[in-house]
Design a protein around this motif. Structure first.
Motif, PDB file in Angstrom:
ATOM      1  N   ALA A   1      35.103  22.705  -5.438  1.00 46.54           N
ATOM      2  CA  ALA A   1      34.098  23.059  -4.646  1.00 46.54           C
ATOM      3  C   ALA A   1      32.815  22.380  -4.896  1.00 46.54           C
ATOM      4  O   ALA A   1      32.048  21.519  -3.994  1.00 46.54           O
ATOM      5  CB  ALA A   1      33.946  24.490  -3.947  1.00 46.54           C
ATOM      6  N   ASP A   2      32.470  22.452  -6.040  1.00 48.31           N
ATOM      7  CA  ASP A   2      31.202  21.922  -6.463  1.00 48.31           C
ATOM      8  C   ASP A   2      31.045  20.327  -6.445  1.00 48.31           C
ATOM      9  O   ASP A   2      30.018  19.660  -6.020  1.00 48.31           O
ATOM     10  CB  ASP A   2      30.912  22.210  -8.057  1.00 48.31           C
ATOM     11  CG  ASP A   2      30.658  23.842  -8.304  1.00 48.31           C
ATOM     12  OD1 ASP A   2      30.001  24.218  -7.233  1.00 48.31           O
ATOM     13  OD2 ASP A   2      30.857  24.209  -9.297  1.00 48.31           O
ATOM     14  N   LEU A   3      32.357  19.636  -6.892  1.00 46.30           N
ATOM     15  CA  LEU A   3      32.561  18.231  -6.873  1.00 46.30           C
ATOM     16  C   LEU A   3      32.371  17.876  -5.326  1.00 46.30           C
ATOM     17  O   LEU A   3      31.780  16.938  -5.151  1.00 46.30           O
ATOM     18  CB  LEU A   3      33.729  18.154  -7.549  1.00 46.30           C
ATOM     19  CG  LEU A   3      33.797  18.161  -9.065  1.00 46.30           C
ATOM     20  CD1 LEU A   3      35.223  17.925  -9.633  1.00 46.30           C
ATOM     21  CD2 LEU A   3      33.049  17.285  -9.654  1.00 46.30           C
ATOM     22  N   ALA A   4      33.278  18.531  -4.656  1.00 46.21           N
ATOM     23  CA  ALA A   4      33.415  17.861  -3.077  1.00 46.21           C
ATOM     24  C   ALA A   4      31.861  18.142  -2.545  1.00 46.21           C
ATOM     25  O   ALA A   4      31.537  17.404  -1.712  1.00 46.21           O
ATOM     26  CB  ALA A   4      34.096  18.883  -2.261  1.00 46.21           C
ATOM     27  N   ARG A   5      31.174  19.193  -2.657  1.00 42.46           N
ATOM     28  CA  ARG A   5      29.695  19.270  -2.142  1.00 42.46           C
ATOM     29  C   ARG A   5      28.773  18.279  -2.668  1.00 42.46           C
ATOM     30  O   ARG A   5      28.087  17.515  -1.992  1.00 42.46           O
ATOM     31  CB  ARG A   5      29.214  20.651  -2.374  1.00 42.46           C
ATOM     32  CG  ARG A   5      27.867  21.086  -1.937  1.00 42.46           C
ATOM     33  CD  ARG A   5      27.381  22.159  -2.359  1.00 42.46           C
ATOM     34  NE  ARG A   5      27.016  22.209  -3.906  1.00 42.46           N
ATOM     35  CZ  ARG A   5      27.551  22.944  -4.748  1.00 42.46           C
ATOM     36  NH1 ARG A   5      28.676  23.952  -4.554  1.00 42.46           N
ATOM     37  NH2 ARG A   5      27.416  22.950  -6.211  1.00 42.46           N
ATOM     38  N   ASP A   6      28.849  18.189  -4.078  1.00 41.39           N
ATOM     39  CA  ASP A   6      27.866  17.199  -4.915  1.00 41.39           C
ATOM     40  C   ASP A   6      28.025  15.931  -4.620  1.00 41.39           C
ATOM     41  O   ASP A   6      27.073  14.938  -4.516  1.00 41.39           O
ATOM     42  CB  ASP A   6      27.642  17.653  -6.315  1.00 41.39           C
ATOM     43  CG  ASP A   6      27.148  19.201  -6.420  1.00 41.39           C
ATOM     44  OD1 ASP A   6      26.630  19.813  -5.604  1.00 41.39           O
ATOM     45  OD2 ASP A   6      27.329  19.616  -7.428  1.00 41.39           O
ATOM     46  N   LEU A   7      29.533  15.337  -4.398  1.00 43.39           N
ATOM     47  CA  LEU A   7      29.647  13.891  -4.148  1.00 43.39           C
ATOM     48  C   LEU A   7      29.915  13.640  -2.725  1.00 43.39           C
ATOM     49  O   LEU A   7      30.265  12.730  -2.558  1.00 43.39           O
ATOM     50  CB  LEU A   7      30.774  13.707  -4.895  1.00 43.39           C
ATOM     51  CG  LEU A   7      30.588  13.740  -6.779  1.00 43.39           C
ATOM     52  CD1 LEU A   7      31.917  13.525  -7.277  1.00 43.39           C
ATOM     53  CD2 LEU A   7      29.527  13.123  -7.315  1.00 43.39           C
ATOM     54  N   ALA A   8      29.667  14.695  -1.931  1.00 37.05           N
ATOM     55  CA  ALA A   8      29.900  14.401  -0.431  1.00 37.05           C
ATOM     56  C   ALA A   8      31.241  14.005  -0.114  1.00 37.05           C
ATOM     57  O   ALA A   8      31.311  12.916   0.577  1.00 37.05           O
ATOM     58  CB  ALA A   8      28.872  13.651   0.204  1.00 37.05           C
ATOM     59  N   LEU A   9      32.188  14.762  -0.782  1.00 40.66           N
ATOM     60  CA  LEU A   9      33.632  14.192  -0.717  1.00 40.66           C
ATOM     61  C   LEU A   9      34.372  15.273   0.316  1.00 40.66           C
ATOM     62  O   LEU A   9      33.970  16.494   0.156  1.00 40.66           O
ATOM     63  CB  LEU A   9      34.371  14.115  -1.945  1.00 40.66           C
ATOM     64  CG  LEU A   9      33.765  12.947  -2.879  1.00 40.66           C
ATOM     65  CD1 LEU A   9      34.473  12.749  -4.266  1.00 40.66           C
ATOM     66  CD2 LEU A   9      33.942  11.338  -2.053  1.00 40.66           C
ATOM     67  N   ASP A  10      35.531  14.845   0.891  1.00 37.47           N
ATOM     68  CA  ASP A  10      36.188  15.825   1.466  1.00 37.47           C
ATOM     69  C   ASP A  10      37.002  16.695   0.435  1.00 37.47           C
ATOM     70  O   ASP A  10      37.471  16.223  -0.269  1.00 37.47           O
ATOM     71  CB  ASP A  10      37.309  15.073   2.581  1.00 37.47           C
ATOM     72  CG  ASP A  10      38.441  15.853   3.138  1.00 37.47           C
ATOM     73  OD1 ASP A  10      37.847  16.573   3.910  1.00 37.47           O
ATOM     74  OD2 ASP A  10      39.366  16.045   2.624  1.00 37.47           O
ATOM     75  N   PRO A  11      36.978  17.874   0.588  1.00 38.49           N
ATOM     76  CA  PRO A  11      37.454  18.924  -0.080  1.00 38.49           C
ATOM     77  C   PRO A  11      39.160  18.663  -0.617  1.00 38.49           C
ATOM     78  O   PRO A  11      39.512  18.771  -1.697  1.00 38.49           O
ATOM     79  CB  PRO A  11      37.205  20.338   0.360  1.00 38.49           C
ATOM     80  CG  PRO A  11      36.246  20.006   1.177  1.00 38.49           C
ATOM     81  CD  PRO A  11      36.248  18.695   1.806  1.00 38.49           C
ATOM     82  N   GLY A  12      39.765  18.232   0.596  1.00 35.35           N
ATOM     83  CA  GLY A  12      40.999  18.173   0.489  1.00 35.35           C
ATOM     84  C   GLY A  12      41.402  16.858  -0.425  1.00 35.35           C
ATOM     85  O   GLY A  12      42.568  16.709  -1.099  1.00 35.35           O
ATOM     86  N   TYR A  13      40.541  15.910  -0.172  1.00 37.93           N
ATOM     87  CA  TYR A  13      40.711  14.628  -1.099  1.00 37.93           C
ATOM     88  C   TYR A  13      40.431  14.886  -2.267  1.00 37.93           C
ATOM     89  O   TYR A  13      41.212  14.449  -3.502  1.00 37.93           O
ATOM     90  CB  TYR A  13      39.630  13.541  -0.407  1.00 37.93           C
ATOM     91  CG  TYR A  13      39.697  12.313  -1.587  1.00 37.93           C
ATOM     92  CD1 TYR A  13      40.905  11.565  -1.637  1.00 37.93           C
ATOM     93  CD2 TYR A  13      38.461  11.833  -1.899  1.00 37.93           C
ATOM     94  CE1 TYR A  13      40.739  10.212  -2.476  1.00 37.93           C
ATOM     95  CE2 TYR A  13      38.280  10.634  -2.908  1.00 37.93           C
ATOM     96  CZ  TYR A  13      39.523   9.991  -2.998  1.00 37.93           C
ATOM     97  OH  TYR A  13      39.529   8.753  -3.822  1.00 37.93           O
ATOM     98  N   VAL A  14      39.604  15.718  -2.802  1.00 36.25           N
ATOM     99  CA  VAL A  14      38.975  16.149  -4.081  1.00 36.25           C
ATOM    100  C   VAL A  14      40.270  16.940  -4.951  1.00 36.25           C
ATOM    101  O   VAL A  14      40.750  16.724  -5.969  1.00 36.25           O
ATOM    102  CB  VAL A  14      37.822  16.783  -4.235  1.00 36.25           C
ATOM    103  CG1 VAL A  14      37.750  17.678  -5.524  1.00 36.25           C
ATOM    104  CG2 VAL A  14      36.921  16.061  -3.823  1.00 36.25           C
TER     105      VAL A  14
END
Length: 319
Positions: free
Chosen positions: A56-69
């Motif tokens: 979740a941190d990665l998705a939020r901080d990199l502005a990426l879709d959580p499913g993609y992450v």
């Protein structure tokens, strides 16, 4: 900004994006001659530089879709590039870390990236490199001002500062206004005169720096018994927007009042719009202008002055 100006700016930015993505190789099928995409390498970078991070941190901080992450991390897991451990703070969360194999992959990619950039800038001299990095810092500060560090210190001059001040004036004014080396020579003479004739109780040089990095400077010198002169105000391009120019001018005004000067004068050129705006807002008044040819350019010199109110000593409350 008009619609035409905005459309032209958008076209320029898109053209730059196409140029830069091609130069750094992100259009290749695998980044840095690897099997990994730009996003995957970016995620590896985050994992290599953070001790505790969740999907979740990665998705939020990199502005990426959580499913993609999630799918990207699953691929890393299949290749045994990452390990998942329970968070000591929340048993429901799983922290993600690079495995030994994952760190080895990242470090190899990191070395390739540094080597590629090294090749890209190999032909640049010191001035070219400073111009390139300064432009990048300006882009970051303009598009993401919240990420711009705002802490800096002001200090007096010390050995080595005068040469650096002359150098940075020469470089910046050449880049931004096309002035030739005669301007740098003028700055060097002013700095040398300041050192040779320094009056500690009447004159001052302020150096702004952050973590040892030069951000700007200004001088206040004695013009005559009642008049001070503000000279050599400079703010590095990547430090603009911090209010540093105003702060340096305010320091000059305050010091001049304490010293008992009745006025401050300065000479500048009409093309220096940002500096003129600072002077005007501080209370300086334009007295006169004159045309001149200097530093390889046709310029309009301007004389600005400010009348100072004397500092009134605090009245004692004791009988």
């Amino acid at each position: 900004m008009t619609d035409t100006d905005r459309a032209a700016a958008i076209a320029d930015i898109r053209a730059f994006n196409r140029f830069y993505t091609q130069v750094i190789g992100v259009l290749e099928e695998g980044l840095l001659a690897s099997e990994y995409s730009l996003t995957e390498v970016r995620v590896m970078y985050e994992l290599a530089h953070r001790d505790e991070v969740t999907a979740a941190d990665l998705a939020r901080d990199l502005a990426l879709d959580p499913g993609y992450v999630s799918r990207l991390l699953a691929r890393f897991a299949r290749r045994r590039l990452i390990a998942r451990v329970a968070s000591p703070h929340d048993g429901r969360s799983r922290l993600i870390r690079l495995s030994k194999a994952g760190r080895a992959v990242y470090e190899q990619l990191d070395r390739r990236s540094s080597a590629k950039i090294g090749e890209l800038i190999a032909a640049l001299d010191g001035a070219g490199l400073a111009r390139l990095t300064g432009a990048m810092q300006t882009i970051r500060a303009t598009l993401a001002p919240e990420q711009r560090p705002r802490d800096y210190i002001l200090r007096g001059h010390c050995p080595g500062d005068m040469g650096w001040i002359a150098h940075r004036h020469g470089v910046i004014y050449s880049q931004e206004y096309g002035w030739d080396e005669r301007f740098e020579a003028l700055v060097a003479r002013i700095a040398a005169d300041f050192v040779d004739n320094f009056k500690p109780h009447r004159e001052r040089c302020w150096i702004a720096e952050r973590d040892g990095e030069f951000l700007g400077c200004v001088f206040l010198v004695e013009k005559d018994a009642s008049t001070a002169q503000l000279r050599l105000l400079l703010v590095e391009p990547h430090a603009r927007g911090l209010g540093l120019g105003k702060r340096l001018v305010d320091e000059c005004i305050q010091f001049a009042r304490v010293c008992g000067y009745r006025s401050i004068m300065l000479w500048t050129n009409s093309v220096l719009h940002a500096a003129r705006h600072i002077y005007e807002r501080a209370g300086f008044v334009l007295e006169r202008e004159e045309k001149h040819h200097s530093y390889g350019a046709e310029l309009t010199g301007q004389y600005w002055t400010m009348t100072l109110q004397p500092v009134v000593p605090a009245r004692s409350t004791h009988a």
